[in-house]
Structure formats: C-alpha cells, structure tokens
Design an enzyme around this catalytic site. Sequence first.
Site, PDB file in Angstrom:
ATOM      1  N   ASP A  60      36.168 -92.364 -53.891  1.00  0.00           N
ATOM      2  CA  ASP A  60      37.033 -91.757 -52.879  1.00  0.00           C
ATOM      3  C   ASP A  60      36.332 -91.745 -51.530  1.00  0.00           C
ATOM      4  O   ASP A  60      35.098 -91.828 -51.464  1.00  0.00           O
ATOM      5  CB  ASP A  60      37.362 -90.303 -53.257  1.00  0.00           C
TER       6      ASP A  60
HETATM    7  N1  URA Z   1      36.285 -89.517 -59.645  1.00  0.00           N
HETATM    8  C1  URA Z   1      36.798 -88.973 -58.531  1.00  0.00           C
HETATM    9  O1  URA Z   1      37.535 -88.004 -58.579  1.00  0.00           O
HETATM   10  N2  URA Z   1      36.470 -89.539 -57.342  1.00  0.00           N
HETATM   11  C2  URA Z   1      35.643 -90.597 -57.234  1.00  0.00           C
HETATM   12  O2  URA Z   1      35.372 -91.036 -56.121  1.00  0.00           O
HETATM   13  C3  URA Z   1      35.111 -91.134 -58.409  1.00  0.00           C
HETATM   14  C4  URA Z   1      35.444 -90.574 -59.611  1.00  0.00           C
END
Ligand code: URA
Length: 239
Positions: A104
Amino acid sequence: MDRIDKILVSQGIGSRREVQKRIKSGEVTVNGEIIRKPEFKANAENDKIAVLGKVLNYSEHIYIMMNKPAGVVSASNDNHDKTVIDILPDEYKRKGLFPAGRLDKDTEGLLIITDDGDFAHRMLSPKKHVDKQYIAQLDGEITEKIIQKFKQGIIFADGTKCLPAKLEIYNNDKKTGLVTICEGKFHQVKKMFISCGLNVVHLQRISIGDLYLDGNLPIGGCKLLTNLDKKLIFVGNLY
Ligand code: URA
C-alpha cells in the site's frame, strides 16, 4: 550480438553516458582485449566482458531490492502519485520494470522490482505459498484469541476466506505483531486485524520467503539482488 554499451547499461554498470565514458577511457575488455568503441558488438552470454578487470556476471533480467518508503505507490506509472519506479536510481532504470507485488502507499519495507515476469509470477502465485512477513503496529493489544483467529484463517466481512496465518507478539510489545502470510489479498494484513477489532497504524514488510530486508538499506534505498538472494525467496517452497 548487442552493443557493448547497451549490455553494460542493462547490467546496472551505469547510465548510457557513463558507460560510454568508461569504454572510451579503456576500462572495458571483451575476452581480454580493451574495447574503446561503444558500438562494438559482443555476445553477452558467451563473451568474457570485464570492467576494470571485474568480470561481468551477465543476467538477462534485473532484480532490485527496495526499502519502499511511505508515500509512493507500487505501480509502474501513475497519474497522481510518485511510483516506486520513479524513485529508482538512474543506473537501475530500464524498460519493462515493475514491482513484483504491491505494498500500500503507506506501507514501507521490502519490495522487489524486476523485469522478469516469470520470476514475479513464481513469487506471487498463491499456489506457490511463498511466505511474507510484516511488522504491524496496532492501536490495541494482541490477545491469545486474536492469535488463534489468525491461525484458523480469518474470514473478512464480505465472506472472503484467508489461508491460515501466523501472528506473534513482536519484541514483547502487545501492540506490535509479526504477521506471516503466504498470499497477497488487497490490504490483507490491515483487513485481517480489522476483523479482530484492531487497526494497523504502521506496516512494514520485512521478508519474502527467506529473503530479509537488508538492514543497511536506508528508507528509499535500493540494491541489486544476488543469485543467492533470489534463491532465498523460494527456500522452503516445495510446491
Ligand atoms: N497488507 C496490507 O494491508 N497492506 C500491504 O501493503 C501489504 C499487506
């Protein structure tokens, strides 16, 4: 056969201009002969190419470890945000690069960037069961009940089932979890904690398979993976 300057750029030796300068100054040999013309053609796989005497270990593809900073998106291009490709050092930039898997925008840590589609597929396919580890800082405490829920396999509110995952308390701090998952659903770790009534306030990926984020890489820093690093990703993967 390819131009020697093109081959050297593809191996991360430097930008086109830097590489041409090094060739002209006599730093590059092909099968022991100094080559001073950037347009000289060589066979990257069979010729012995060296820079300042160091023989090139030619690889058709490039594999980069990035310590992804928060605030950049895991995409090759984006109309609004800076991408992980935008922040790569110039010497690693080449056509066809993409992040193998997404973190993310606000997640930090281990990200692999490559131009090798087969490799990325092997690493990401849920069927291959490559473990990914995250350190999650939470707005509440981890309980034994939550650890058991992760172990059984969390089910999201929309009915999506996650595979069994491992949750451990990290560094004796009940508000920090070490999470191991072997799949990569959208916002997976955050949604798993939400299902248990906790919010993730900071998330960092620290490993993929047995390959760990290099502790010497500053946030936003990059380095090339060695052949051993690449193998470590798939250690323990029997599928
Ligand atoms: N899980 C999440 O919620 N975000 C990420 O960036 C990676 C795994």
